[in-house]
Scaffold this motif. Structure first.
Motif, PDB file in Angstrom:
ATOM      1  N   MET A  83       0.943  -0.770  -0.035  1.00  0.00           N
ATOM      2  CA  MET A  83      -0.462   0.161  -0.276  1.00  0.00           C
ATOM      3  C   MET A  83       1.189   1.365  -0.143  1.00  0.00           C
ATOM      4  N   SER A  84       0.621   1.822  -0.981  1.00  0.00           N
ATOM      5  CA  SER A  84       1.720   3.284  -0.904  1.00  0.00           C
ATOM      6  C   SER A  84       1.213   4.528   0.184  1.00  0.00           C
ATOM      7  N   TRP A  85       1.578   5.424   0.451  1.00  0.00           N
ATOM      8  CA  TRP A  85       1.671   6.170   1.711  1.00  0.00           C
ATOM      9  C   TRP A  85       0.298   7.446   1.291  1.00  0.00           C
ATOM     10  N   GLU A  86       0.918   7.433  -0.237  1.00  0.00           N
ATOM     11  CA  GLU A  86      -0.853   8.224  -0.558  1.00  0.00           C
ATOM     12  C   GLU A  86      -1.767   7.731   0.492  1.00  0.00           C
ATOM     13  N   ASN A  87      -2.386   6.820   0.093  1.00  0.00           N
ATOM     14  CA  ASN A  87      -3.716   5.811  -0.082  1.00  0.00           C
ATOM     15  C   ASN A  87      -4.207   6.211   1.524  1.00  0.00           C
ATOM     16  N   GLN A  88      -2.625   5.636   2.371  1.00  0.00           N
ATOM     17  CA  GLN A  88      -2.747   5.647   3.984  1.00  0.00           C
ATOM     18  C   GLN A  88      -3.099   7.425   4.214  1.00  0.00           C
TER      19      GLN A  88
ATOM     20  N   LEU B 169      -7.107   8.411   4.069  1.00  0.00           N
ATOM     21  CA  LEU B 169      -7.595   7.420   4.962  1.00  0.00           C
ATOM     22  C   LEU B 169      -8.386   8.238   5.842  1.00  0.00           C
ATOM     23  N   SER B 170      -9.710   8.415   5.652  1.00  0.00           N
ATOM     24  CA  SER B 170     -10.872   9.480   6.216  1.00  0.00           C
ATOM     25  C   SER B 170     -11.969   8.637   6.458  1.00  0.00           C
ATOM     26  N   GLU B 171     -12.446   7.744   6.335  1.00  0.00           N
ATOM     27  CA  GLU B 171     -13.471   6.575   6.814  1.00  0.00           C
ATOM     28  C   GLU B 171     -13.327   5.345   6.739  1.00  0.00           C
ATOM     29  N   PHE B 172     -14.020   4.328   8.056  1.00  0.00           N
ATOM     30  CA  PHE B 172     -14.291   3.174   7.605  1.00  0.00           C
ATOM     31  C   PHE B 172     -15.628   2.559   7.249  1.00  0.00           C
TER      32      PHE B 172
ATOM     33  N   CYS C 226      -4.379  -0.156   5.901  1.00  0.00           N
ATOM     34  CA  CYS C 226      -3.432  -0.471   4.778  1.00  0.00           C
ATOM     35  C   CYS C 226      -5.311   0.089   3.683  1.00  0.00           C
ATOM     36  N   ALA C 227      -5.552  -0.136   2.814  1.00  0.00           N
ATOM     37  CA  ALA C 227      -6.069   0.158   2.285  1.00  0.00           C
ATOM     38  C   ALA C 227      -7.684   0.313   2.530  1.00  0.00           C
ATOM     39  N   ASN C 228      -8.164  -1.510   3.116  1.00  0.00           N
ATOM     40  CA  ASN C 228      -8.866  -1.958   3.145  1.00  0.00           C
ATOM     41  C   ASN C 228      -9.135  -1.203   4.509  1.00  0.00           C
ATOM     42  N   THR C 229     -10.343  -0.916   4.615  1.00  0.00           N
ATOM     43  CA  THR C 229     -11.722  -0.442   5.603  1.00  0.00           C
ATOM     44  C   THR C 229     -12.556  -0.944   5.712  1.00  0.00           C
TER      45      THR C 229
ATOM     46  N   PHE D 165     -20.021  -2.134  15.119  1.00  0.00           N
ATOM     47  CA  PHE D 165     -19.103  -0.690  15.653  1.00  0.00           C
ATOM     48  C   PHE D 165     -17.279  -0.390  15.464  1.00  0.00           C
ATOM     49  N   CYS D 166     -16.797   0.527  15.823  1.00  0.00           N
ATOM     50  CA  CYS D 166     -14.797   0.117  15.261  1.00  0.00           C
ATOM     51  C   CYS D 166     -14.672  -0.263  16.357  1.00  0.00           C
ATOM     52  N   SER D 167     -14.312  -2.090  16.301  1.00  0.00           N
ATOM     53  CA  SER D 167     -13.574  -2.826  17.074  1.00  0.00           C
ATOM     54  C   SER D 167     -12.292  -2.760  17.504  1.00  0.00           C
ATOM     55  N   LEU D 168     -11.780  -2.974  18.543  1.00  0.00           N
ATOM     56  CA  LEU D 168     -10.425  -2.645  18.651  1.00  0.00           C
ATOM     57  C   LEU D 168      -9.595  -3.830  18.063  1.00  0.00           C
ATOM     58  N   SER D 169     -10.371  -4.449  18.416  1.00  0.00           N
ATOM     59  CA  SER D 169      -9.351  -5.780  17.376  1.00  0.00           C
ATOM     60  C   SER D 169      -9.477  -6.390  16.072  1.00  0.00           C
ATOM     61  N   ILE D 170     -10.682  -5.401  15.387  1.00  0.00           N
ATOM     62  CA  ILE D 170     -10.858  -6.009  14.385  1.00  0.00           C
ATOM     63  C   ILE D 170      -9.488  -4.659  13.806  1.00  0.00           C
ATOM     64  N   LEU D 171      -9.772  -3.104  14.404  1.00  0.00           N
ATOM     65  CA  LEU D 171      -8.473  -2.134  13.665  1.00  0.00           C
ATOM     66  C   LEU D 171      -7.400  -2.603  13.586  1.00  0.00           C
ATOM     67  N   LEU D 172      -6.481  -3.729  14.789  1.00  0.00           N
ATOM     68  CA  LEU D 172      -5.437  -4.559  14.715  1.00  0.00           C
ATOM     69  C   LEU D 172      -5.029  -4.769  13.889  1.00  0.00           C
ATOM     70  N   LYS D 173      -6.650  -5.292  12.970  1.00  0.00           N
ATOM     71  CA  LYS D 173      -6.313  -6.275  12.005  1.00  0.00           C
ATOM     72  C   LYS D 173      -6.026  -6.063  10.827  1.00  0.00           C
ATOM     73  N   LEU D 174      -6.359  -4.243  10.837  1.00  0.00           N
ATOM     74  CA  LEU D 174      -6.523  -3.988   9.442  1.00  0.00           C
ATOM     75  C   LEU D 174      -5.599  -3.111   9.033  1.00  0.00           C
ATOM     76  N   SER D 175      -4.303  -3.314  10.511  1.00  0.00           N
ATOM     77  CA  SER D 175      -3.129  -1.953  10.041  1.00  0.00           C
ATOM     78  C   SER D 175      -1.888  -2.673   9.301  1.00  0.00           C
ATOM     79  N   CYS D 176      -1.398  -2.023   9.115  1.00  0.00           N
ATOM     80  CA  CYS D 176      -0.623  -2.395   8.375  1.00  0.00           C
ATOM     81  C   CYS D 176       0.851  -1.711   9.245  1.00  0.00           C
ATOM     82  N   SER D 177       0.755  -1.301  10.201  1.00  0.00           N
ATOM     83  CA  SER D 177       2.211  -1.467  10.829  1.00  0.00           C
ATOM     84  C   SER D 177       2.000  -2.132  12.413  1.00  0.00           C
ATOM     85  N   ASN D 178       3.094  -2.412  12.871  1.00  0.00           N
ATOM     86  CA  ASN D 178       3.533  -3.568  14.337  1.00  0.00           C
ATOM     87  C   ASN D 178       2.416  -3.202  15.041  1.00  0.00           C
ATOM     88  N   THR D 179       1.886  -3.738  15.666  1.00  0.00           N
ATOM     89  CA  THR D 179       0.990  -3.880  16.973  1.00  0.00           C
ATOM     90  C   THR D 179       0.740  -4.467  17.900  1.00  0.00           C
ATOM     91  N   SER D 180       2.956  -4.905  17.764  1.00  0.00           N
ATOM     92  CA  SER D 180       2.798  -5.469  19.153  1.00  0.00           C
ATOM     93  C   SER D 180       2.940  -4.641  20.586  1.00  0.00           C
TER      94      SER D 180
END
Length: 313
Positions: A1-6, A9-12, A169-172, A178-193
Motif C-alpha cells: 500500500m502506498s503512503w498516498e492511499n494511507q 484515509l478518512s472513513e471506515f 491498509c487500503a482495506n477499511t 461499531f469500531c472494534s479495537l481488535s478488528i482495527l488492529l487486524k486492518l493495520s499495516c503497522s507493527n501492533t505488538s
C-alpha cells in the motif's frame, strides 16, 4: 500500500449485523425498543435515587453511577448502529471511530470496576453490618467511584493513543456494527505488538482484578454465612446481595457462554454477540433486576407514581 492511499484515509465501512434485508425492519424496531427501555429504565433509577432520601446510601450511590454508565455504554454504539440500519451510507469517519473506541473501552471498564466496588459494599453490609456506615463513609464512596472513572479513563486513553499512531491498509471494511479495537488492529499495516502488549497487561488487569475482588468479596460472604448456617441468615444474604449477584452473573456469564462454549460461529460473530449482550441486553435488564428484586426501589417507585397521579389531577 502506498503512503498516498494511507494519508487519504478518512472513513471506515461498517458492515453491521449479518442480517437479511427483509429482517432489517424487524431488528431495527427490536433494538430501538431495547435501547429506549435501557435509557428510560436506568434514568428512572437515577431519578428515584436522587429524589428519595431513603436511597441516599452507599449501595444506591454506586447503583446510580452504574445506571449512568449503562446508559452511556449503550449510547456509544447503538444509535450509530440504528442509523446505519436505516441509511444506505454505513460509514464512520476516522476521528469518530477513535472516539467510539475510546468511550466503548472507557464505559466498559467503568462498568467492570463498579461491579467490584458494589461487591465490596455487599461484603461490608453482610460481614460488618454494625460498622457499615463507619467503613463506607461518604469520602471513601466518592473516592472509590472517582478512582473507577479515572482508572478507566487512563486505560481507554492509552489504547486509543496507541491505536492513533498506526497506519491502516487500503482495506477499511470493519465486519462489525461499531469500531472494534481488535478488528482495527487486524486492518493495520503497522507493527501492533505494542498495542497487543497493552491489551494483555492493562486490559487483563482491568478485567482480572475486579473479578478477583468480586470473588473474594462473595467468598468472604459465603464463609461468614457458613459460620451461622441458619435459614434466616441465608435469606438475609440473598436479599442483600441477590440483585448484584444477578447482574454480575449476567455480565461475566456472557463471556463464558459466548467465548468458551463450542460453536461453529467465527470469532467476528462471537464478538458481535458479546458486544450486543454488553451494550443492549445487560444494560436493559439491570433496571428490572434492581427494581423487581429490591424492596426499597419498589417502594420509591410506588411513591413517585402516587405523587405523579396526585399532581396530574
Amino acid at each position: 500500500m502506498s503512503w498516498e492511499n494511507q494519508s487519504s484515509l478518512s472513513e471506515f465501512l461498517l458492515l453491521g449485523l449479518p442480517l437479511r434485508p427483509e429482517h432489517q425492519d424487524l431488528f431495527f424496531t427490536l433494538f430501538l425498543g431495547m435501547y429506549l427501555t435501557t435509557v428510560l429504565g436506568n434514568m428512572l433509577i437515577i431519578l428515584l435515587i436522587r429524589l428519595d432520601s431513603r436511597l441516599h446510601t452507599p449501595m444506591y450511590f454506586f447503583l446510580s453511577h452504574l445506571a449512568l454508565t449503562d446508559v452511556s455504554f449503550s449510547s456509544v454504539t447503538i444509535p450509530k448502529m440504528l442509523m446505519n440500519m436505516r441509511t444506505q451510507h454505513p460509514f464512520i469517519s476516522y476521528p469518530e471511530c477513535l472516539l467510539q473506541i475510546y468511550f466503548y473501552l472507557f464505559f466498559g471498564c467503568v462498568d467492570n470496576l463498579l461491579l467490584a466496588v458494589m461487591a465490596y459494599d455487599r461484603y461490608v453490609a453482610i460481614c460488618h453490618p454494625l460498622r457499615y456506615s463507619t467503613i463506607l463513609r461518604k469520602e471513601l464512596c466518592v473516592m472509590l467511584v472517582a478512582g473507577s472513572w479515572i482508572i478507566s479513563c487512563a486505560s481507554a486513553l492509552l489504547h486509543t493513543l496507541l491505536l492513533a499512531r498506526l497506519v491502516f491498509c487500503a482495506n477499511t471494511t470493519i465486519p462489525h456494527f461499531f469500531c472494534s479495537l481488535s478488528i482495527l488492529l487486524k486492518l493495520s499495516c503497522s507493527n501492533t505488538s505494542l498495542n497487543e502488549l497493552a491489551i494483555f497487561i492493562v486490559g487483563a488487569a482491568a478485567a482480572v482484578f475486579p473479578l478477583c475482588g468480586i470473588l473474594v468479596s462473595y467468598g468472604s460472604i459465603g464463609a461468614s454465612i457458613s459460620k451461622v448456617p441458619s435459614t434466616k441468615s441465608i435469606c438475609k444474604a440473598l436479599s442483600t446481595c441477590g440483585s448484584h449477584l444477578s447482574v454480575v452473573s449476567l455480565f461475566y456469564g456472557t463471556v463464558v457462554i459466548v467465548y468458551f462454549s463450542p460453536s461453529s460461529r467465527n470469532s467476528n460473530n462471537k464478538d458481535m454477540i458479546a458486544s450486543l449482550m454488553y451494550t443492549v441486553v445487560t444494560p436493559m435488564l439491570n433496571p428490572f433486576i434492581y427494581s423487581l428484586r429490591n424492596r426499597d426501589m419498589k417502594l420509591a417507585l410506588g411513591i413517585l407514581s402516587r405523587s405523579y397521579i396526585l399532581f396530574s389531577k
